[in-house]
Design an enzyme around this catalytic site. Structure first.
Site, PDB file in Angstrom:
ATOM      1  N   LYS A  53       0.840  -1.205   0.000  1.00  0.00           N
ATOM      2  CA  LYS A  53       0.000   0.000   0.000  1.00  0.00           C
ATOM      3  C   LYS A  53       0.873   1.251   0.000  1.00  0.00           C
ATOM      4  O   LYS A  53       0.571   2.233  -0.681  1.00  0.00           O
ATOM      5  CB  LYS A  53      -0.941  -0.012   1.215  1.00  0.00           C
ATOM      6  CG  LYS A  53      -2.056  -1.054   1.076  1.00  0.00           C
ATOM      7  CD  LYS A  53      -2.835  -1.307   2.364  1.00  0.00           C
ATOM      8  CE  LYS A  53      -3.836  -2.439   2.165  1.00  0.00           C
ATOM      9  NZ  LYS A  53      -4.603  -2.781   3.373  1.00  0.00           N
ATOM     10  N   GLN A  97      -4.551  -1.727   9.535  1.00  0.00           N
ATOM     11  CA  GLN A  97      -4.561  -3.032   8.871  1.00  0.00           C
ATOM     12  C   GLN A  97      -5.180  -4.097   9.781  1.00  0.00           C
ATOM     13  O   GLN A  97      -4.841  -4.201  10.957  1.00  0.00           O
ATOM     14  CB  GLN A  97      -3.120  -3.417   8.479  1.00  0.00           C
ATOM     15  CG  GLN A  97      -3.008  -4.700   7.675  1.00  0.00           C
ATOM     16  CD  GLN A  97      -3.660  -4.617   6.294  1.00  0.00           C
ATOM     17  OE1 GLN A  97      -3.736  -3.564   5.684  1.00  0.00           O
ATOM     18  NE2 GLN A  97      -4.145  -5.745   5.804  1.00  0.00           N
ATOM     19  N   ASP A 120     -11.240   2.718   4.410  1.00  0.00           N
ATOM     20  CA  ASP A 120     -11.561   1.288   4.371  1.00  0.00           C
ATOM     21  C   ASP A 120     -13.067   1.042   4.283  1.00  0.00           C
ATOM     22  O   ASP A 120     -13.500  -0.062   3.974  1.00  0.00           O
ATOM     23  CB  ASP A 120     -11.069   0.620   5.661  1.00  0.00           C
ATOM     24  CG  ASP A 120      -9.723  -0.048   5.496  1.00  0.00           C
ATOM     25  OD1 ASP A 120      -9.417  -0.507   4.389  1.00  0.00           O
ATOM     26  OD2 ASP A 120      -8.987  -0.116   6.505  1.00  0.00           O
TER      27      ASP A 120
HETATM   28  N1  GUN Z   1      -7.240  -6.802   5.962  1.00  0.00           N
HETATM   29  C1  GUN Z   1      -7.674  -7.471   4.872  1.00  0.00           C
HETATM   30  N2  GUN Z   1      -8.244  -6.625   3.999  1.00  0.00           N
HETATM   31  C2  GUN Z   1      -8.185  -5.400   4.556  1.00  0.00           C
HETATM   32  C3  GUN Z   1      -8.614  -4.115   4.131  1.00  0.00           C
HETATM   33  O1  GUN Z   1      -9.205  -3.918   3.056  1.00  0.00           O
HETATM   34  N3  GUN Z   1      -8.349  -3.100   5.005  1.00  0.00           N
HETATM   35  C4  GUN Z   1      -7.736  -3.287   6.192  1.00  0.00           C
HETATM   36  N4  GUN Z   1      -7.537  -2.227   6.977  1.00  0.00           N
HETATM   37  N5  GUN Z   1      -7.333  -4.461   6.619  1.00  0.00           N
HETATM   38  C5  GUN Z   1      -7.557  -5.509   5.794  1.00  0.00           C
END
Ligand code: GUN
Length: 281
Positions: A53, A97, A120
């Site tokens: 990311k 995350q 998110d």
């Molecule tokens: N863990 C798995 N997918 C995601 C996501 O899209 N966002 C976040 N913050 N954690 C994740």
């Protein structure tokens, strides 16, 4: 006939081209979008996602603010950081995350992010907005699936859509997004009786279960569209929730793993971050 391969690498690149244009337009107004990326603990898969990311941000021209916190980080400490990031005008998006270490309360952490910066789409307000059909940040993975369907001209309207999985990250919002686009939606999960029979009704089948190759040809109607959200690390490498080789000959379109839904999640995260910067600019 060989099925259409729904290629997330191509669609995510198309999303990124547009995101880069929007970043340039913001730059002309003196605004640089900013994304705070928070990782608590040292789960290797999470670490690798977070690194990717941040690389995406650098390539696109989004400033990333990196927070790597120890696995023992307490709720209070995280709250202090969230308050600071919520108030920071250079931060337009905040991502914590998942999964979190067990001692942290997911509901508390998710609610601590300001809804405007919740790129998110996990905050109760943003999920509520989706439920109510109002604008708001949409969860990146299902939002990316919708973008893929649009790219290939697959219109959910009037179709039978079956979502296998009811997680807050994917399954629940996925069904709501398909419903919003006039699909007739069924959610399946671990307690669903005769899963294969329900799945065989699907014109659009979305697998978001997290079990390697669980969906076989017996789950799929001839000519269906199959979207595989699974990312399962096995001894044979990364595999999806769908047994691609066995299912592909039956279907009209299918996403591979890797190279399907995976790249879309990050592309939509970047896009959501720029949405947020545009709203505040
Ligand atoms: N863990 C798995 N997918 C995601 C996501 O899209 N966002 C976040 N913050 N954690 C994740």
């Amino acid at each position: 006939m060989a099925p259409l391969i729904i290629d997330g690498t191509i669609v995510s690149a198309a999303v990124e081209v547009r995101t880069v244009e929007r970043v340039a337009a913001l730059a002309a107004r003196g605004v640089t979008p900013g994304l705070a990326v928070v990782l608590v603990g040292d789960d290797p898969a999470s670490r690798s996602y977070v690194n990717m990311k941040e690389k995406d941000c650098a390539r696109i021209g989004i400033r990333s603010f990196d927070y790597r916190l120890g696995a023992q980080t307490g709720q209070d400490e995280l709250d202090v950081l969230m308050r600071r990031l919520n108030a920071d005008p250079d931060v337009h998006g905040i991502l914590v995350q998942q999964p979190f270490p067990a001692h942290l309360d997911v509901e508390h952490v998710v609610a601590a992010v300001s809804p405007e910066k919740d790129v998110d789409g996990f905050h109760p307000e943003n999920l509520g907005r989706l439920m109510r059909g109002l604008p708001g940040h949409r969860a990146c993975t299902p939002w990316g699936v919708m973008r893929m369907l649009d790219h290939y001209g697959i219109d959910p309207r009037g179709k039978r859509a079956v979502v296998v999985g009811r997680s807050l990250l994917v399954g629940k919002p996925m069904g709501l997004m398909l419903l919003e686009r006039d699909a007739t939606v069924t959610w399946c999960h671990s307690r669903t009786a005769d899963l294969a029979a329900v799945c065989r009704e699907a014109d659009i089948l979305v697998a978001a279960i997290g079990r390697p190759r669980m969906i076989g040809p017996e789950h799929v109607k001839e000519g269906a569209v199959v979207i595989d959200v699974g990312i399962n690390r096995t001894d044979e490498g990364m595999v999806g929730d769908v047994d691609f080789t066995a299912v592909a000959p039956k279907v009209c379109a299918i996403t591979p793993v890797p190279g399907g839904v995976g790249p879309m999640t990050r592309a939509m995260l970047m896009s959501n971050t720029v949405d947020s910067a545009e709203r505040t600019a």
